[in-house]
Scaffold this active site. Structure first.
Site, short mmCIF file in Angstrom:
data_model
loop_
_atom_site.label_atom_id
_atom_site.label_comp_id
_atom_site.label_asym_id
_atom_site.label_seq_id
_atom_site.Cartn_x
_atom_site.Cartn_y
_atom_site.Cartn_z
N ASP A 9 0.82 -1.21 0.00
CA ASP A 9 0.00 0.00 0.00
C ASP A 9 0.85 1.26 0.00
OD1 ASP A 9 0.79 -0.80 2.63
OD2 ASP A 9 -0.58 0.70 3.46
N GLU A 44 0.09 -1.42 5.53
CA GLU A 44 1.14 -1.01 6.48
C GLU A 44 0.94 0.42 6.93
OE1 GLU A 44 5.01 0.78 7.71
OE2 GLU A 44 3.72 1.31 6.02
N HIS A 75 4.84 10.62 2.45
CA HIS A 75 3.52 10.92 3.03
C HIS A 75 3.03 12.32 2.65
CE1 HIS A 75 3.88 7.67 6.44
NE2 HIS A 75 4.28 7.24 5.25
#
Length: 485
Positions: free
Chosen positions: A78, A145, A457
């Site tokens: 992911d 995860e 992120h």
């Protein structure tokens, strides 16, 4: 097809480009998992899906290397879904658009998914390239995860046969990791207490944008601004003026990302508009000075908008503002035994207003359970004083360093042979799955390394092209030098 398919090592980049074309945010890995399963079956590789949704792919040892210790290559399937405010992207249906930017690969307006897509591509490239020499090999690809480590939590003892695990989820070329932080999610709910919008009020939306954001573990020590904490400070200013009322506030979408954008919907009488504008302008000037060189593009804006149907009671508005201001955020403690290593931190990752309640989520990290629990108790105490409920879930352990690791020494020696320098041995302040793997497979000797990835992120995510090449060289050489059992 994109130009990254021509980069070296070509097999790795081709796999990564294919991954970018298949949507795979956390919780939506099924399409990518099916593609990998079909590809492995076409290659006549043994592939299985466990009960939780992880994939295990096996490849026989290179001729003459059958007696080497078994190795598990590991990555997660992911990626974190984050897009710029001006980018319209549905991560469940739209492909990532990678492109070359000088020495780096980026994505257009979104996260790239190099975390952990480069590691995943490397695992598949090892399986595909029969010139790579190795002993008995297993590839473990986990799910979810980034949003809960569901795959690592659900890994069943006895499924895997190897003795050594090589985790590919690190993000700095020249570093090798032998430990990581554990964590827990704090989920806070505060009942929404509504009342009618006062007569004669106008509506304004306070918007905070332009922050860098980033990984709430890896970047937490760098002093980057959190839009949620800036919003809490502004709400404290606003709460000094009883006539300005709060209808809703929202900030962040992921508990493991430093928040880049936040907003509040306010109502107020016309004669308070200048007062509100002055409050915002004062904070704007403060933040531009305070975060100079760290977050240089912070934007605070007030925009006219339609009147909402309700506002919070004054009592709730005051309690909420105080709780968000007092909520722990950032580095809480440095390690006493390892220089310049963050021991414990917490991230005020999500604030959301829903029909009947306000939802807040924090991700608390620590190298040990004691530090994690201490911050959890602080967080709960702050919000319970405000009348909120605080629940904790998803707790996972850290990966405690093993100074006697034979694999660590092998990786260090191999790196020096290849590149002429010893890598730095580090403990990462992020939630690698290795700590959870130890619960199911305590005998594994584990090490983690990867290429340089910056801005993970966040839509600023980028991966260094030459570092990917060095990562591949190191991985291939380590596999070749695994000792006999």
């Amino acid at each position: 097809m994109s130009s990254i398919r021509q980069l070296s090592p070509r097999l790795l980049w081709q796999f990564f480009d294919t991954q970018c074309s298949i949507p795979h945010p956390s919780g939506h890995e099924a399409a990518l998992r099916q593609w990998i399963t079909d590809w492995a079956a076409e290659k006549n590789l043994a592939v299985m899906q466990d009960a939780i949704g992880n994939l295990i792919i096996r490849k026989a040892a290179t001729a003459g290397m059958e007696k080497r210790k078994g190795v598990i290559l590991q990555a997660h399937m992911d990626m974190v879904p984050q897009a710029n405010a001006d980018t319209h992207h549905d991560f469940t249906t739209d492909p990532i658009q990678p492109y070359i930017d000088g020495d780096w690969v980026r994505a257009r307006g979104t996260t790239l998914g190099a975390d952990n897509g480069i590691g995943l591509a490397a695992c598949l490239a090892v399986l595909a390239d029969d010139k790579v020499q190795h002993g008995p090999l297993e590839v473990l690809l986990t799910i979810d995860e980034e949003s809960g480590m569901t795959g690592a939590f659900g890994l069943t003892p006895g499924l895997l046969q190897g003795e050594i695990l090589l985790n590919t989820d690190s993000e700095q070329d020249g570093d090798v990791y032998m430990g990581c932080a554990g964590g827990v999610d704090a989920n806070i709910t505060l009942p929404y207490e509504p009342e009618p919008v006062p007569a004669g009020h106008q509506a304004r939306r306070l918007i905070i944008t332009g922050l860098r954001g980033g990984h709430s573990g890896i970047n937490i020590h760098q002093g980057r601004a959190s839009a949620n904490k800036l919003l809490a400070e502004l709400l404290t200013d606003i709460n000094q003026h009883a006539a300005i009322r709060l209808s809703e506030l929202n900030g962040g979408t992921l508990r493991n990302a430093i928040v880049r954008e936040a907003s509040a919907l306010l109502t107020l009488p016309a004669d308070m508009l200048d007062t509100l504008a002055n409050l915002v302008d004062r904070r704007r000037q403060q933040y531009r000075h305070e975060f100079n060189g760290v977050d240089d593009f912070i934007q605070l804006e007030l925009a006219p908008t339609e009147l909402p149907e309700r506002v919070m009671t004054s009592a709730l508005q005051q309690r909420l503002g105080a709780a968000l201001l007092a909520c722990p955020h950032g580095v809480m403690e440095m390690s006493r035994s390892m220089e310049a290593v963050v021991q414990s931190s917490t991230n005020l990752g999500v604030i959301g207003t829903e029909d009947e309640h306000i939802h807040v989520q924090c991700l608390i990290r620590s190298l040990n359970d004691e530090g994690r629990n201490r911050i959890a108790e602080m967080t709960a105490a702050v919000f319970r004083l405000a009348g909120a409920r605080c629940d904790f879930d998803g707790a996972y352990p850290g990966w405690q360093p093993n100074p006697d690791s034979a694999m660590m020494q092998l990786v260090l020696n191999t790196h020096q042979e290849l590149f002429g320098v010893l890598p730095e041995v580090k403990v990462i302040h992020a939630g690698l799955e290795c700590g959870l793997f130890k619960a199911a497979y305590p005998e594994w000797d584990m090490v983690s390394f990867g290429p340089t990835i910056q801005g993970a992120h966040s839509p600023d995510e980028r991966v260094h092209i030459e570092a990917v090449s060095r990562f591949w060289q190191l991985l291939v050489r380590v596999l070749k030098q695994i000792p006999e059992a």
